[in-house]
Design an enzyme around this catalytic site. Structure first.
Site, PDB file in Angstrom:
ATOM      1  N   HIS A   1       0.820  -1.102  -0.267  1.00 23.75           N
ATOM      2  CA  HIS A   1      -0.014   0.297   0.069  1.00 23.75           C
ATOM      3  C   HIS A   1       0.798   1.354  -0.033  1.00 23.75           C
ATOM      4  O   HIS A   1       2.051   1.027   0.201  1.00 23.75           O
ATOM      5  CB  HIS A   1      -0.824  -0.038   1.177  1.00 23.75           C
ATOM      6  CG  HIS A   1      -0.475  -0.197   2.544  1.00 23.75           C
ATOM      7  ND1 HIS A   1       0.689   0.527   3.200  1.00 23.75           N
ATOM      8  CD2 HIS A   1      -0.408  -1.418   3.432  1.00 23.75           C
ATOM      9  CE1 HIS A   1       1.007   0.424   4.400  1.00 23.75           C
ATOM     10  NE2 HIS A   1       0.687  -0.814   4.563  1.00 23.75           N
TER      11      HIS A   1
ATOM     12  N   HIS B   1       4.014   1.269   2.289  1.00 26.71           N
ATOM     13  CA  HIS B   1       5.356   0.524   1.796  1.00 26.71           C
ATOM     14  C   HIS B   1       5.970   1.359   0.889  1.00 26.71           C
ATOM     15  O   HIS B   1       7.283   1.531   0.961  1.00 26.71           O
ATOM     16  CB  HIS B   1       4.935  -0.714   1.147  1.00 26.71           C
ATOM     17  CG  HIS B   1       4.150  -1.786   2.142  1.00 26.71           C
ATOM     18  ND1 HIS B   1       2.826  -2.100   2.078  1.00 26.71           N
ATOM     19  CD2 HIS B   1       4.762  -2.454   3.070  1.00 26.71           C
ATOM     20  CE1 HIS B   1       2.704  -2.957   3.017  1.00 26.71           C
ATOM     21  NE2 HIS B   1       3.748  -3.073   3.677  1.00 26.71           N
TER      22      HIS B   1
ATOM     23  N   GLN C   1       6.893 -16.067  11.686  1.00 24.67           N
ATOM     24  CA  GLN C   1       6.423 -14.839  12.521  1.00 24.67           C
ATOM     25  C   GLN C   1       4.758 -15.072  12.781  1.00 24.67           C
ATOM     26  O   GLN C   1       4.226 -13.926  13.349  1.00 24.67           O
ATOM     27  CB  GLN C   1       6.511 -13.412  12.090  1.00 24.67           C
ATOM     28  CG  GLN C   1       6.122 -12.885  10.864  1.00 24.67           C
ATOM     29  CD  GLN C   1       6.783 -11.771  10.358  1.00 24.67           C
ATOM     30  OE1 GLN C   1       7.969 -11.686  10.046  1.00 24.67           O
ATOM     31  NE2 GLN C   1       5.968 -10.778  10.509  1.00 24.67           N
TER      32      GLN C   1
ATOM     33  N   GLY D   1       8.803   0.900   8.821  1.00 24.86           N
ATOM     34  CA  GLY D   1       7.837   1.942   9.056  1.00 24.86           C
ATOM     35  C   GLY D   1       7.597   2.162  10.962  1.00 24.86           C
ATOM     36  O   GLY D   1       7.908   1.153  11.508  1.00 24.86           O
ATOM     37  N   GLU D   2       7.389   3.367  11.362  1.00 19.54           N
ATOM     38  CA  GLU D   2       6.934   3.473  12.798  1.00 19.54           C
ATOM     39  C   GLU D   2       5.658   2.720  13.085  1.00 19.54           C
ATOM     40  O   GLU D   2       5.362   2.503  14.244  1.00 19.54           O
ATOM     41  CB  GLU D   2       6.906   4.795  12.799  1.00 19.54           C
ATOM     42  CG  GLU D   2       8.349   5.834  12.822  1.00 19.54           C
ATOM     43  CD  GLU D   2       8.220   7.132  13.661  1.00 19.54           C
ATOM     44  OE1 GLU D   2       7.052   7.546  13.547  1.00 19.54           O
ATOM     45  OE2 GLU D   2       9.169   7.556  13.730  1.00 19.54           O
TER      46      GLU D   2
END
Length: 284
Positions: free
Chosen positions: A34, A37, A61, A147-148
């Site tokens: 999206h 990214h 994961q 990303g945060e």
């Protein structure tokens, strides 16, 4: 953009990318891309001369009962988006490439993984750090972008890279949001139209709590108000809402240092996470 699926071909492709002393950035993803990214790719292009992106839905994961099988996969569309964004190389290995027969090693970060997502999703971070370590070791980038939105993941990866002297600079990219404030996530596609509307309460509740704390209101009261708003919107369960230290991720009961409000809650069948920074209370 070159696409590599076999790790044996990756080395020579990277040599070509680095010709002339070029600096390489890595953008690891699980696909279903999206604009969030693609903002990592845009920042990678500012940080380096060449950009390598990965698409790998990492089975390690995902815990029992989580959404590995239904996690969205759209590699053709993702590859086109990456190429249009200026990515130079896409590495899209298979699980067999990443975890060949006999694979028996785990990379584990203690402390930072104990609470929050680590408690809610046992084993999750061992899967994250193991695959990220493999990606960093294979590509050897000068810089890697994360990303945060996955704030605990970001902190854990930074710790791993520092502890193991892996050399890559870890750059955080701010969370990208839709116009109504909902953090962009591949999992948003699971929300029904009604759930999508109600899910915006997550970011709104965190922003309100952050504002309250910055105005000098007690931390516990601000967090309880946020939990109440999430409950009223239909989030259940609410795994956590907490004010934490940005580096240690330890909970804070009063404002101190660099802070972050973090939360995880489930809307319908979709578990969402989010976070916002918190400034020190205003004096006066």
């Amino acid at each position: 953009m070159q696409t590599i699926r076999d790790q044996r071909q990756l080395g020579s492709a990277l040599v070509a990318l680095r010709a002339g002393g070029k600096r390489v950035a890595l953008v690891p993803t699980m696909g279903a891309l999206h604009p969030g990214h693609l903002s990592l790719v845009a920042e990678a292009k500012r940080q380096a001369d060449r950009v390598v992106a990965t698409i790998f839905v990492n089975p390690m994961q995902f815990g029992e009962g989580e959404d590995l099988d239904r996690y969205p996969r759209q590699e053709k569309e993702d590859a086109k988006a990456l190429e249009q964004a200026g990515c130079d190389l896409l590495w899209a290995p298979t699980p067999e490439q990443m975890y060949p027969a006999g694979f028996s090693t785990r990379v584990s970060v203690a402390g930072l993984t104990t609470r929050w997502e680590g408690e809610a999703r046992p084993g999750h971070f061992d899967g994250v750090t193991t695959v990220v370590a493999k990606l960093l070791n294979a590509v050897r980038p000068e810089v890697a972008l994360f990303g945060e939105k996955d704030f605990q993941q970001l902190a854990v990866i930074r710790r791993m890279v520092a502890d193991l002297d892996m050399g890559a600079e870890i750059v955080a990219v701010p969370t990208m949001r839709d116009g109504d404030g909902l953090a962009l996530s591949s999992r948003n596609a699971y929300l029904s139209p009604d759930e999508r509307i109600r899910a915006t309460t997550l970011s709104k509740a965190l922003e309100q709590a952050a504002d309250s704390i910055e105005q000098g209101q007690p931390v516990n009261g601000a967090i309880q108000d946020a939990r109440r708003a999430l409950n009223d919107a239909g989030f259940a369960p609410i795994d956590y809402v907490a004010l934490v230290d940005e580096a240690s991720l330890e909970p804070l009961h009063s404002p101190a240092g660099r802070m972050r409000l973090i939360a995880a809650a489930t809307m319908g069948k979709t578990r969402l996470i989010d976070n916002v920074p918190v400034d020190s209370p205003q004096q006066g």
